[in-house]
Design an enzyme around this catalytic site. Structure first.
Site, mmCIF file in Angstrom:
data_model
loop_
_atom_site.group_PDB
_atom_site.id
_atom_site.type_symbol
_atom_site.label_atom_id
_atom_site.label_comp_id
_atom_site.label_asym_id
_atom_site.label_seq_id
_atom_site.Cartn_x
_atom_site.Cartn_y
_atom_site.Cartn_z
ATOM 1 N N CYS A 73 37.056 59.818 24.144
ATOM 2 C CA CYS A 73 36.885 59.964 22.691
ATOM 3 C C CYS A 73 36.424 61.379 22.375
ATOM 4 C CB CYS A 73 35.819 59.007 22.157
ATOM 5 S SG CYS A 73 36.207 57.271 22.291
ATOM 6 N N ASP A 74 36.736 61.806 21.160
ATOM 7 C CA ASP A 74 36.180 63.065 20.674
ATOM 8 C C ASP A 74 36.147 63.017 19.160
ATOM 9 O OD1 ASP A 74 35.383 65.861 21.808
ATOM 10 O OD2 ASP A 74 36.425 66.236 19.923
#
Length: 197
Positions: free
Chosen positions: A70-71
């Site tokens: 994730c980012d």
């Protein structure tokens, strides 16, 4: 069906807590990917690429796993903000954010190393920030919380006091959209309940 291990390729305690809240106890294996290598003007493309790069760096460690990367970034007035570099930057950013709104983008990837398949998606949530005095901004930045978060705020912490409202997925603002995760797991042929501990 053999259920693979669930691996979180992120050091984010908030993402880990979100997964634990819904019964998934991930193996936490933070990626050492250098995010500064990736530059993109489109926030959705940026977060999807970063999530993918983070997850791909740990693939070799897990031959039978569902690896999540994730980012998150905050986009506001044509600017893209990740974590602020220091307190001075966080203060300047909050002076622009207060009384304004931004869009919180989180890129998500799930890589199923057993099936050699992956799903990449982006979720966007609009966040409306409260009007704040300089004194309140200084006090908030002094807590240290804004320095750890994309967009310089944590909606699950002190920062919740300075968010007027959101439009969209609440958990996305924390760093991982749980409804999106459920859809992605289904797309790979599993049920989210398969990963309950």
């Amino acid at each position: 069906m053999v259920i693979p291990q669930f691996v979180l390729a992120s050091a984010s305690p908030a993402r880990r807590r979100l997964l634990q809240t819904v019964g998934i106890e991930p193996i936490v294996y933070p990626s050492d990917f250098d995010e500064s290598q990736i530059q993109h003007r489109d926030p959705a493309q940026l977060v999807k690429t970063l999530a993918q790069c983070k997850a791909e760096t740990v693939i070799s460690q897990f031959p039978s796993a569902l690896i999540m990367g994730c980012d998150s970034v905050l986009a506001m007035n044509g600017e893209i903000y990740g974590k602020p570099g220091d307190a001075e930057e966080a203060i300047a950013r909050w002076q622009r954010m207060q009384g304004n709104f931004g869009d919180l983008y989180t890129g998500h990837i799930l890589i199923d190393t057993t099936k050699n398949q992956s799903v990449v998606k982006c979720q966007v949530t609009r966040v409306y920030f409260a009007q704040m005095s300089d004194r309140a901004i200084l006090a908030y930045v002094a807590t240290g919380e804004p320095l750890k978060c994309a967009g310089a705020f944590a909606i699950e912490g002190f920062g919740s006091l300075f968010v007027e409202k959101i439009e969209g997925c609440h958990t996305n603002v924390i760093g991982l959209s749980l409804p999106l995760l459920r859809h992605m797991i289904t797309e790979l042929g599993y049920e989210v309940t398969d990963f309950w501990q």
